[in-house]
Design a protein around this motif. Structure first.
Motif, PDB file in Angstrom:
ATOM      1  N   ARG A 137       0.827  -1.200   0.000  1.00  0.00           N
ATOM      2  CA  ARG A 137       0.000   0.000   0.000  1.00  0.00           C
ATOM      3  C   ARG A 137       0.867   1.257   0.000  1.00  0.00           C
ATOM      4  O   ARG A 137       0.638   2.178  -0.760  1.00  0.00           O
ATOM      5  CB  ARG A 137      -0.914  -0.004   1.220  1.00  0.00           C
ATOM      6  CG  ARG A 137      -2.284   0.516   0.861  1.00  0.00           C
ATOM      7  CD  ARG A 137      -3.239   0.378   1.998  1.00  0.00           C
ATOM      8  NE  ARG A 137      -2.849   1.171   3.148  1.00  0.00           N
ATOM      9  CZ  ARG A 137      -3.271   0.933   4.386  1.00  0.00           C
ATOM     10  NH1 ARG A 137      -4.052  -0.091   4.611  1.00  0.00           N
ATOM     11  NH2 ARG A 137      -2.907   1.680   5.382  1.00  0.00           N
ATOM     12  N   ASN A 140       2.506   1.664  -3.382  1.00  0.00           N
ATOM     13  CA  ASN A 140       1.500   2.093  -4.366  1.00  0.00           C
ATOM     14  C   ASN A 140       1.200   3.568  -4.196  1.00  0.00           C
ATOM     15  O   ASN A 140       1.101   4.309  -5.166  1.00  0.00           O
ATOM     16  CB  ASN A 140       0.198   1.301  -4.193  1.00  0.00           C
ATOM     17  CG  ASN A 140       0.323  -0.090  -4.759  1.00  0.00           C
ATOM     18  OD1 ASN A 140       1.287  -0.405  -5.464  1.00  0.00           O
ATOM     19  ND2 ASN A 140      -0.630  -0.952  -4.440  1.00  0.00           N
ATOM     20  N   GLU A 141       1.083   3.975  -2.938  1.00  0.00           N
ATOM     21  CA  GLU A 141       0.770   5.378  -2.665  1.00  0.00           C
ATOM     22  C   GLU A 141       1.912   6.284  -3.123  1.00  0.00           C
ATOM     23  O   GLU A 141       1.704   7.351  -3.665  1.00  0.00           O
ATOM     24  CB  GLU A 141       0.477   5.579  -1.181  1.00  0.00           C
ATOM     25  CG  GLU A 141      -0.986   5.278  -0.874  1.00  0.00           C
ATOM     26  CD  GLU A 141      -1.299   5.200   0.601  1.00  0.00           C
ATOM     27  OE1 GLU A 141      -0.487   5.680   1.410  1.00  0.00           O
ATOM     28  OE2 GLU A 141      -2.357   4.638   0.935  1.00  0.00           O
TER      29      GLU A 141
END
Ligand SMILES: Nc1nc2c(ncn2[C@@H]2O[C@H](COP(=O)(O)OP(=O)(O)OP(=O)(O)O)[C@@H](O)[C@H]2O)c(=O)[nH]1
Length: 166
Positions: A137, A140-141
């Motif tokens: 996550r 991805n961010e």
């Protein structure tokens, strides 16, 4: 609360020092339920404290969550002249229970950081899946943030050198 860094990840750990005395056992057991990692500590200058470890292990097995990580500690390693428990005895016991083992000293700081780091590592490993999810996550961010940043920029030299629209 203490923050330590393991594998480049900052981990905030909450440490409870439970009372060893019998009369506090009812309270102590309540702490087990929320523990993710446990140090089972004996005093190398006390054979009695070493003998108590078996009792601690059975309490932990009974009251701590399944999958709790455990490390055996022989503390007061600075008290060599008073030693009653050999290092091999500690190693042997740890092996029997499948635990890592450290001799430590709160006085000289011997293996204090190492043992805390190791226990944290073990807890993190046990929650690897959760951690991998967080990492994905986060990356991805990060990738998304970079993309958004790039989109806001004027065209770079690679693109501006093009002479046609195709
Ligand atoms: N020489 C030496 N003394 C230590 C060390 N760690 C603790 N002590 C001493 O041992 C005594 C007991 O320490 P505590 O931290 O109260 O031990 P505990 O196991 O938490 O005791 P309970 O509260 O009864 O569970 C104190 O006098 C400490 O100063 C060590 O590594 N070396």
């Amino acid at each position: 609360m203490k923050t330590i860094e393991v594998d480049g990840i900052k981990v905030r750990i909450q440490i409870w020092d439970t009372a060893g005395q019998e009369r506090y056992q009812t309270i102590t057991k309540q702490y087990y339920r929320r523990a993710q990692g446990i140090f089972l500590v004996y005093d190398i200058s006390s054979e009695r404290s070493y003998q108590h470890i078996m009792k601690w292990v059975s309490d932990v097995d009974e009251y701590a969550p399944e999958g709790v990580q455990k490390i055996l500690i022989g503390n007061k390693a600075d008290e060599e002249q008073k030693r009653q428990v050999g290092r091999e005895q500690g190693q042997q016991l740890a092996k029997e229970y499948g635990m890592d083992f450290y001799e430590t000293s709160a006085c000289t700081n011997l293996n204090i950081k190492e043992s805390f780091t190791r226990l944290t590592e073990l807890v993190l490993q046990a929650h690897r899946k959760e951690l991998d999810g967080l990492r994905t996550r986060a990356s991805n961010e990060l990738a998304l943030a970079e993309l958004e940043e790039d989109e806001g920029k004027p065209e770079g030299p690679a693109n501006s050198s093009k002479t046609c629209w195709c």
